[in-house]
Design a protein around this motif. Structure first.
Motif, mmCIF file in Angstrom:
data_model
loop_
_atom_site.group_PDB
_atom_site.id
_atom_site.type_symbol
_atom_site.label_atom_id
_atom_site.label_comp_id
_atom_site.label_asym_id
_atom_site.label_seq_id
_atom_site.Cartn_x
_atom_site.Cartn_y
_atom_site.Cartn_z
ATOM 1 N N SER A 103 5.856 -1.172 19.203
ATOM 2 C CA SER A 103 6.225 -2.422 19.994
ATOM 3 C C SER A 103 4.729 -2.648 19.533
ATOM 4 O O SER A 103 4.940 -4.263 20.219
ATOM 5 N N ARG A 104 3.760 -2.345 19.659
ATOM 6 C CA ARG A 104 2.449 -2.840 19.745
ATOM 7 C C ARG A 104 2.594 -3.909 18.789
ATOM 8 O O ARG A 104 1.698 -4.912 18.660
ATOM 9 N N PHE A 105 3.294 -3.800 17.144
ATOM 10 C CA PHE A 105 3.508 -4.981 16.907
ATOM 11 C C PHE A 105 4.771 -5.859 16.304
ATOM 12 O O PHE A 105 3.897 -6.694 15.941
ATOM 13 N N SER A 140 5.729 3.295 20.453
ATOM 14 C CA SER A 140 6.726 3.631 21.279
ATOM 15 C C SER A 140 8.138 2.613 20.505
ATOM 16 O O SER A 140 7.123 1.410 19.969
ATOM 17 N N PRO A 141 9.323 2.629 19.501
ATOM 18 C CA PRO A 141 9.635 2.476 19.193
ATOM 19 C C PRO A 141 10.730 1.291 18.945
ATOM 20 O O PRO A 141 10.910 1.590 20.725
ATOM 21 N N VAL A 142 10.275 -0.082 18.532
ATOM 22 C CA VAL A 142 11.552 -1.092 18.977
ATOM 23 C C VAL A 142 12.579 -1.092 17.542
ATOM 24 O O VAL A 142 11.909 -1.016 16.543
ATOM 25 N N ILE A 143 13.350 -1.895 17.605
ATOM 26 C CA ILE A 143 13.935 -1.861 16.474
ATOM 27 C C ILE A 143 14.818 -3.215 16.306
ATOM 28 O O ILE A 143 14.644 -4.013 17.964
ATOM 29 N N LEU A 144 14.671 -4.101 15.523
ATOM 30 C CA LEU A 144 14.845 -5.216 15.285
ATOM 31 C C LEU A 144 16.169 -5.575 14.376
ATOM 32 O O LEU A 144 16.263 -4.328 13.549
#
Length: 179
Positions: A103-105, A140-144
């Protein structure tokens, strides 16, 4: 070395720093296994053909490939060394592909899209589960979700590595949305 330590060592020397152990890779990323074993020994790491074959066979992500004659090894993708220019086969991607990140990216990605950075390509997954696993490695993961087929229709090239990972040079922000 444990199997995991061996896999990390192989990733390091076959993807990023072959010169760290005096190893030469050809333009397709292949290294002579005997030279790899000798270089590892010079750097204080015990490595043998059985261990290498075990790591290749047991890698859940199929990170490495052995040549048909069993004398050479390479990383499937993820190279950052200029001497390797894998010639992947151009393919039409599925409609949607996925990219896992932290998430930080997100702010940076929303502004400039996905860029390869030090690697040769952006890595994309066919399924959200794999993307989630990748994203978890960085925080903290985010899926795009990537609108891959629309990108392809607009002239972007896609390739698929030996291990099934989808590759492209970059993904502009307009083709991305949170999954």
């Amino acid at each position: 070395m444990s199997r995991d330590e061996t896999s990390k060592f192989l990733s390091y020397v076959l993807r990023h720093e072959p010169q760290a152990i005096g190893l030469q890779l050809d333009s397709e990323g292949w290294a002579d296994i005997d030279a790899l074993i000798e270089g590892a020994a010079r750097s204080g790491r015990a490595l043998d053909i059985e261990t290498i074959e075990d790591v290749v066979a047991s890698s859940d992500k199929k990170r490495f490939s052995l040549s048909a004659d069993g004398c050479r090894i390479r990383a499937a993708q993820g190279h950052s060394t200029a001497q390797v220019q894998l010639q992947h086969v151009r393919k039409q991607p599925p409609e949607r592909l996925y990219h896992g990140t932290a998430s930080r990216f997100l702010e940076s990605i929303e502004g400039q899209g996905l860029i390869a950075g030090a690697r040769h390509h952006v890595h994309l997954s066919r399924d959200m589960e794999t993307a989630l696993q990748v994203g978890q490695r960085y925080g903290s993961p985010v899926i795009l979700e990537v609108d891959a087929l629309r990108m392809h229709a607009q002239g972007f090239m896609f390739f698929q590595a030996d291990n099934g990972v989808w590759l492209t040079e970059a993904v502009p922000a307009e083709f991305l949305r949170r999954a």
